[in-house]
Design a protein around this motif. Structure first.
Motif, PDB file in Angstrom:
ATOM      1  N   VAL A 157     -59.910  39.286  30.146  1.00 23.72           N
ATOM      2  CA  VAL A 157     -61.273  39.779  30.361  1.00 23.72           C
ATOM      3  C   VAL A 157     -61.348  41.182  29.759  1.00 23.72           C
ATOM      4  O   VAL A 157     -60.374  41.933  29.771  1.00 23.72           O
ATOM      5  N   LEU A 158     -62.525  41.525  29.242  1.00 21.54           N
ATOM      6  CA  LEU A 158     -62.752  42.822  28.620  1.00 21.54           C
ATOM      7  C   LEU A 158     -64.043  43.424  29.161  1.00 21.54           C
ATOM      8  O   LEU A 158     -65.104  42.786  29.125  1.00 21.54           O
ATOM      9  N   ALA A 159     -63.968  44.643  29.676  1.00 26.63           N
ATOM     10  CA  ALA A 159     -65.163  45.336  30.162  1.00 26.63           C
ATOM     11  C   ALA A 159     -66.168  45.476  29.019  1.00 26.63           C
ATOM     12  O   ALA A 159     -65.810  45.886  27.912  1.00 26.63           O
ATOM     13  N   TRP A 160     -67.452  45.193  29.300  1.00 28.62           N
ATOM     14  CA  TRP A 160     -68.435  45.074  28.225  1.00 28.62           C
ATOM     15  C   TRP A 160     -69.813  45.569  28.651  1.00 28.62           C
ATOM     16  O   TRP A 160     -70.194  45.487  29.805  1.00 28.62           O
ATOM     17  N   THR A 161     -70.554  46.074  27.659  1.00 32.56           N
ATOM     18  CA  THR A 161     -71.972  46.375  27.811  1.00 32.56           C
ATOM     19  C   THR A 161     -72.697  46.000  26.533  1.00 32.56           C
ATOM     20  O   THR A 161     -72.138  46.121  25.430  1.00 32.56           O
ATOM     21  N   ASP A 162     -73.932  45.537  26.670  1.00 29.80           N
ATOM     22  CA  ASP A 162     -74.768  45.251  25.500  1.00 29.80           C
ATOM     23  C   ASP A 162     -75.615  46.450  25.090  1.00 29.80           C
ATOM     24  O   ASP A 162     -76.327  46.392  24.076  1.00 29.80           O
ATOM     25  N   ASP A 163     -75.570  47.514  25.880  1.00 32.00           N
ATOM     26  CA  ASP A 163     -76.399  48.697  25.644  1.00 32.00           C
ATOM     27  C   ASP A 163     -75.781  49.547  24.529  1.00 32.00           C
ATOM     28  O   ASP A 163     -74.820  50.283  24.742  1.00 32.00           O
ATOM     29  N   GLU A 164     -76.343  49.460  23.328  1.00 31.42           N
ATOM     30  CA  GLU A 164     -75.780  50.164  22.176  1.00 31.42           C
ATOM     31  C   GLU A 164     -75.929  51.672  22.283  1.00 31.42           C
ATOM     32  O   GLU A 164     -75.275  52.416  21.549  1.00 31.42           O
ATOM     33  N   SER A 165     -76.769  52.153  23.198  1.00 29.17           N
ATOM     34  CA  SER A 165     -76.919  53.596  23.384  1.00 29.17           C
ATOM     35  C   SER A 165     -75.857  54.161  24.330  1.00 29.17           C
ATOM     36  O   SER A 165     -75.704  55.378  24.434  1.00 29.17           O
ATOM     37  N   ASP A 166     -75.141  53.302  25.006  1.00 33.13           N
ATOM     38  CA  ASP A 166     -74.086  53.716  25.936  1.00 33.13           C
ATOM     39  C   ASP A 166     -72.814  53.989  25.132  1.00 33.13           C
ATOM     40  O   ASP A 166     -72.397  53.136  24.336  1.00 33.13           O
ATOM     41  N   PRO A 167     -72.177  55.143  25.313  1.00 33.19           N
ATOM     42  CA  PRO A 167     -70.921  55.425  24.590  1.00 33.19           C
ATOM     43  C   PRO A 167     -69.860  54.347  24.796  1.00 33.19           C
ATOM     44  O   PRO A 167     -68.969  54.183  23.956  1.00 33.19           O
ATOM     45  N   GLN A 168     -69.963  53.611  25.905  1.00 36.62           N
ATOM     46  CA  GLN A 168     -68.986  52.555  26.162  1.00 36.62           C
ATOM     47  C   GLN A 168     -69.115  51.393  25.178  1.00 36.62           C
ATOM     48  O   GLN A 168     -68.142  50.676  24.924  1.00 36.62           O
ATOM     49  N   TYR A 169     -70.309  51.218  24.600  1.00 40.45           N
ATOM     50  CA  TYR A 169     -70.537  50.081  23.712  1.00 40.45           C
ATOM     51  C   TYR A 169     -69.567  50.082  22.526  1.00 40.45           C
ATOM     52  O   TYR A 169     -68.928  49.068  22.232  1.00 40.45           O
ATOM     53  N   GLU A 170     -69.457  51.216  21.841  1.00 41.46           N
ATOM     54  CA  GLU A 170     -68.571  51.292  20.677  1.00 41.46           C
ATOM     55  C   GLU A 170     -67.113  51.109  21.069  1.00 41.46           C
ATOM     56  O   GLU A 170     -66.329  50.508  20.334  1.00 41.46           O
ATOM     57  N   ILE A 171     -66.743  51.616  22.246  1.00 46.37           N
ATOM     58  CA  ILE A 171     -65.361  51.461  22.714  1.00 46.37           C
ATOM     59  C   ILE A 171     -65.050  49.991  22.963  1.00 46.37           C
ATOM     60  O   ILE A 171     -64.027  49.456  22.501  1.00 46.37           O
ATOM     61  N   SER A 172     -65.928  49.308  23.699  1.00 47.60           N
ATOM     62  CA  SER A 172     -65.697  47.905  24.013  1.00 47.60           C
ATOM     63  C   SER A 172     -65.764  47.033  22.763  1.00 47.60           C
ATOM     64  O   SER A 172     -64.982  46.087  22.615  1.00 47.60           O
ATOM     65  N   LYS A 173     -66.693  47.344  21.868  1.00 50.78           N
ATOM     66  CA  LYS A 173     -66.814  46.587  20.608  1.00 50.78           C
ATOM     67  C   LYS A 173     -65.531  46.712  19.792  1.00 50.78           C
ATOM     68  O   LYS A 173     -65.032  45.725  19.233  1.00 50.78           O
TER      69      LYS A 173
END
Length: 378
Positions: A231-247
């Motif tokens: 499993v991988l922590a994920w967000t679809d919100d491209e404005s969230d700094p987490q998006y690029e990390i998870s991608k």
């Protein structure tokens, strides 16, 4: 207990996956008021909830400092074993031993890594940390397990995950940070992991959860469900700094092979909405030199990936967020043979972590022993 001079790999030992059988689980009682708000009482109630949840599936041992022993024994149910042990804080997965097993004999040993509070004098989270650094040795001694001690290699249990079949996942953000092992190259660190975890391959993610104060522990962003599946922590919100990390992590994982040559199946585990420290929560924490402050408006490293896989269950942090139900549904699908249990984890998250325990593990065919850590980023 003997301190061994060889390595687990040379001796035929490996670290099992968290999803394999446990003899039990170990935790540490929270108490320090410069990390836990309101005298640590809300956190203590949360840790009781975690211990109760895990105890449904396997024995739990709680380590408690001397002056909190009576309080902890009173708050915890009788079926939780309470052991007096000096510690600096409450993060068992990071300070406890990494248990390794010999599949031929079923024998268990402990790996006792050096601990420096997630970065030592460079960017560590508190000082001193000497009592925490002794926890692994004490647990091995209590359990009658020989240990391998690495005096000059810093590693926390939350910075690694294994599939039990030769594959390790970690992050460069953590293991290559200047506060861990700056004199060692990436290749030297990788070889040490292989030698002491009985592994053949290390998969390096770049970063962990956004603003994770542990320098991006892998246990808060990715975990093995079973060999070949994560499993991988994920967000679809491209404005969230987490998006690029998870991608970035997703691209690495979907293009990697594990130690057995399998392509990894990656399940996206959606994060809760950003959780911020409130004014009341900030003011409840004592300010002490040398400890990371809790400031109003700071974003917490909330994630469901830092869950605990028990013998017959899965214990998952909850945040009173709409994504809670999505996480429970996904885990029910991924672990159909286990009972999925949610535990409200905000109070644990406020201390810098999620579910923190260590497990002492043994193959299913062999009679039992034990491990633990649960809830949060540390």
């Amino acid at each position: 207990m003997k301190t061994l001079l060889s390595t687990p790999k040379k001796d035929g030992y490996r670290m099992p996956g968290e999803f394999e059988y446990h003899d039990g689980c170990w935790m540490i009682w929270p108490e320090r008021t410069d990390n836990w708000r309101n005298g640590a009482k809300p956190a203590q109630h949360a840790f009781v909830d975690v211990a109760k949840a895990i105890s449904e599936f396997e024995p739990v041992t709680m380590c408690v400092n001397q002056h909190q022993y009576v309080n902890a024994r009173h708050m915890l149910p009788d079926y939780v074993r309470v052991v007096e042990m000096a510690t600096n804080d409450a993060w068992m997965r990071d300070v406890g031993p990494t248990f390794v097993v010999h599949d031929g004999t079923g024998d268990i040993r402990g790996v006792d890594w050096a601990f420096n509070a997630w970065g030592g004098l460079i960017d560590g989270l508190y000082f001193p940390w000497d009592e925490d650094d002794r926890v692994a040795e004490k647990i091995c001694d209590l359990e009658g397990k020989d240990r391998y001690r690495l005096n000059n290699f810093v590693l926390e249990g939350g910075s690694i995950h294994v599939d039990g079949e030769g594959t390790v996942i970690t992050t460069e953000e953590c293991l290559l940070s200047s506060g861990r092992n700056p004199s060692l190259s990436k290749q030297e660190i990788e070889e040490t992991l292989k030698e002491y975890l009985g592994a053949e391959k290390v998969i390096w993610l770049k970063r962990g959860i956004y603003l994770d104060e542990t320098n991006g522990h892998v246990d808060n962003i990715c975990n093995f469900v079973r060999p070949g599946e994560v499993v991988l922590a994920w967000t679809d919100d491209e404005s969230d700094p987490q998006y690029e990390i998870s991608k970035e992590c997703y691209e690495i994982l979907t293009n990697e092979f594990d130690a057995k040559g399998r392509k990894l199946t990656v399940h996206k585990l959606y994060l809760p909405s950003p959780i911020l420290i409130t004014k009341e929560e900030s003011e409840g924490v004592d300010t002490v030199d040398g400890t990371l402050p809790r400031v109003e408006g700071d974003r917490l490293a909330a994630s469901y990936a830092n869950y605990y896989t028990a013998n017959g269950g899965v214990v998952i942090p909850q945040f009173n967020d709409p994504s809670d139900e999505k996480a429970l549904a996904l885990f029910s699908e991924l672990y159909p043979e286990r009972k999925v249990v949610g535990v409200y984890a905000r109070e644990i998250l406020l201390g810098g972590g999620n579910i923190h325990c260590i497990t002492q593990q043994q193959p299913l065919a062999i009679p039992a022993i034990k491990p633990l850590e649960l809830v949060g980023a540390r």
